[in-house]
Design a protein around this motif. Structure first.
Motif, short mmCIF file in Angstrom:
data_model
loop_
_atom_site.label_atom_id
_atom_site.label_comp_id
_atom_site.label_asym_id
_atom_site.label_seq_id
_atom_site.Cartn_x
_atom_site.Cartn_y
_atom_site.Cartn_z
N UNK A 192 5.03 -2.70 -5.22
CA UNK A 192 3.85 -2.18 -4.37
C UNK A 192 4.62 -1.59 -2.77
N UNK A 193 4.20 -0.48 -2.66
CA UNK A 193 4.63 0.38 -1.59
C UNK A 193 3.31 0.72 -0.61
N UNK A 194 3.27 0.53 0.38
CA UNK A 194 2.00 0.99 1.16
C UNK A 194 2.25 0.98 2.68
N UNK A 195 1.29 2.08 3.25
CA UNK A 195 1.72 1.95 4.65
C UNK A 195 0.42 1.20 5.34
N UNK A 227 -1.56 4.20 -0.52
CA UNK A 227 -0.94 2.95 -1.59
C UNK A 227 -0.21 3.72 -2.69
N UNK A 228 1.07 3.09 -3.07
CA UNK A 228 1.72 3.46 -4.11
C UNK A 228 2.13 2.22 -4.95
N UNK A 229 1.62 2.10 -6.20
CA UNK A 229 1.94 1.02 -7.22
C UNK A 229 2.49 1.68 -8.28
N UNK A 230 3.88 1.09 -8.60
CA UNK A 230 4.62 1.51 -9.73
C UNK A 230 4.36 0.72 -10.84
N UNK A 231 3.19 0.28 -11.15
CA UNK A 231 2.99 -0.78 -12.27
C UNK A 231 1.47 -0.62 -12.73
N UNK A 232 1.11 -0.72 -13.82
CA UNK A 232 -0.14 -0.91 -14.53
C UNK A 232 -0.66 -1.89 -13.88
N UNK A 233 -1.65 -1.86 -12.84
CA UNK A 233 -2.47 -2.75 -12.22
C UNK A 233 -3.94 -1.99 -11.52
#
Length: 433
Positions: A192-195, A227-233
């Motif tokens: 997870x990466x988010x501001x 929001x950046x999510x590098x996984x299937x969710x």
């Protein structure tokens, strides 16, 4: 005993020796001063003679932290560093709580001792608050592996990233791994990466039996820029007014307990330990008749107990006041035509039903049963009450009231849903005398 304990209220740097006698709910060990005051000692263990720095002294009790590791240490104390570097080590954890994660309290304690302490705390609380002279508390049911069990964690954005609230109850400690989170949940945190504004909370959930995953941001509408999510969710934004917006995936998580599929809304309650949830269900099932008439499931959530116990009863009523949980329970109880779902407060549901059931299952929040629920149970007494509790003090308070209403406490089974912490779940069975 404690020697040289000050009599005046307040804190200070005074050090006293305390012989520790037991473990208190909350995770601290305790001993008694010569004048009868209880001294609660963070990081201490029963059987140790500890040098204690007093931090908060009152007329009848005091709080303190270890000044140094006891010598000799209790055999229940694990030697060396805790498995999690964010837990820290005693006595440094007590001196600098802002630098230690507050999620776990007992990583310095052998697991067999954790199980014993939890049963002891339940027994002592039922005796002191519940008025039960000889509480029928059984040994705690534990896990084969007391790590990597949590199917959800809640993290908070801080100055250096997402983390847990520290042991000082307000600082955010950034984490790079959590050893009590299941790897599927920990992978969500890493991906997870988010501001996020400081203080924003994020729930990471996983269906451990299904592989499903969900990220829930608890934030106002304009608080999250990207929001950046590098996984299937699935990614969901839960608003303060109760609205839920889906940014990706589905508005629910799918989990399975005892091979039954449960749909779980983003903010709905569900047991955090999937493996021990099945143990909890089985303990409740064992307290039910093989062929019963009526079951009332209070605080029923998404229907875990109502659904898994339905085969034993002619009719089942599940009472829950959270609309999203009730909507999910409709799907979870599909095909069970004898299960009726009521969207109502527990007391309102009991008043509406106005019947004496064979069995009432109650799984209330930490606050326990309301006075109205206790009163209505006494007005329409079921043969058996199965009380699932996560808070010993309110369980004991309610047991005292129910025993005065004609039930007897015949068993209390602790179930370790929360290894490495002081929290304890229990299943108590009360039957009409």
């Amino acid at each position: 005993m404690a020697r040289g304990l000050p009599v005046t209220a307040g804190g200070g740097d005074s050090v006293v020796e305390v012989d520790l006698e037991g473990m208190a709910h909350g995770g601290a060990a305790f001993g008694r001063a010569a004048d009868g005051r209880v001294v609660f000692v963070g990081g201490g263990l029963p059987g140790e003679s500890a040098a204690v720095v007093l931090t908060d002294v009152h007329e009848r009790f005091a709080h303190g932290i270890l000044s140094a590791l006891p010598d000799p240490p209790s055999p229940d104390r694990l030697a060396g560093a805790a498995p999690c570097p964010h837990f820290g080590a005693w006595p440094a954890r007590g001196r600098s709580p802002a630098g230690a994660c507050g999620g776990c309290q007992w990583q310095h304690v052998r697991y067999d001792a954790q199980l014993r302490f939890k049963a002891d705390v339940l027994r002592d609380t039922l005796r002191r608050i519940g008025g039960i002279a000889d509480p029928p508390v059984r040994p705690t049911l534990g896990m084969p592996d007391p790590w990597r069990y949590r199917n959800q964690i809640r993290v908070r954005s801080g100055p250096t990233g997402l983390g847990f609230v520290a042991a000082d109850d307000h600082t955010v400690v950034a984490i790079d791994a959590c050893p009590i989170a299941h790897p599927a949940v920990d992978a969500l945190r890493a991906a997870l990466d988010a501001d996020l504004p400081p203080g924003t909370e994020v729930t990471l959930r996983a269906g451990l039996a299904t592989g499903d995953r969900m990220i829930v941001f608890h934030a106002p509408e304009d608080a999250v820029d990207w929001i950046e999510v590098e996984i299937d969710a699935s990614v969901v934004l839960a608003r303060p007014d109760g609205r839920v917006d889906v940014a990706a995936g589905r508005p629910f998580l799918v989990e399975a307990v005892e091979d039954h599929i449960f749909v779980i809304p983003p903010t709905a309650f569900f047991q955090v330990n999937t493996a021990m949830a099945a143990v909890l269900v089985e303990q409740v099932r064992q307290a039910c008749p093989a062929h019963g008439g009526t079951l009332i499931d209070l605080y029923s959530g998404v229907g875990l107990f109502a659904v898994r116990l339905a085969e034993r009863f002619r009719e089942v009523f599940a009472v829950e006041d959270n609309p999203a949980s009730v909507a999910a329970a409709v799907d979870n109880a599909a095909g069970l035509d004898h299960v009726t779902l009521l969207e109502a407060d527990a007391a309102e549901g009991l008043a509406h039903l106005a019947l004496g059931a064979d069995v009432v299952v109650a799984d209330p929040p930490r606050a326990g049963l309301s006075a109205d629920v206790v009163r209505l149970l006494k007005q329409h007494p079921p043969d058996t009450i199965i009380y699932v509790s996560c808070e010993p003090s309110t369980l004991a308070r309610d047991v005292r009231q129910l025993v005065s209403g004609g039930w007897s406490l015949v068993g209390c089974q602790p179930v370790d849903m929360f290894p490495q912490t002081y929290h304890v779940e229990s299943v108590s069975v009360l039957r009409r005398a």
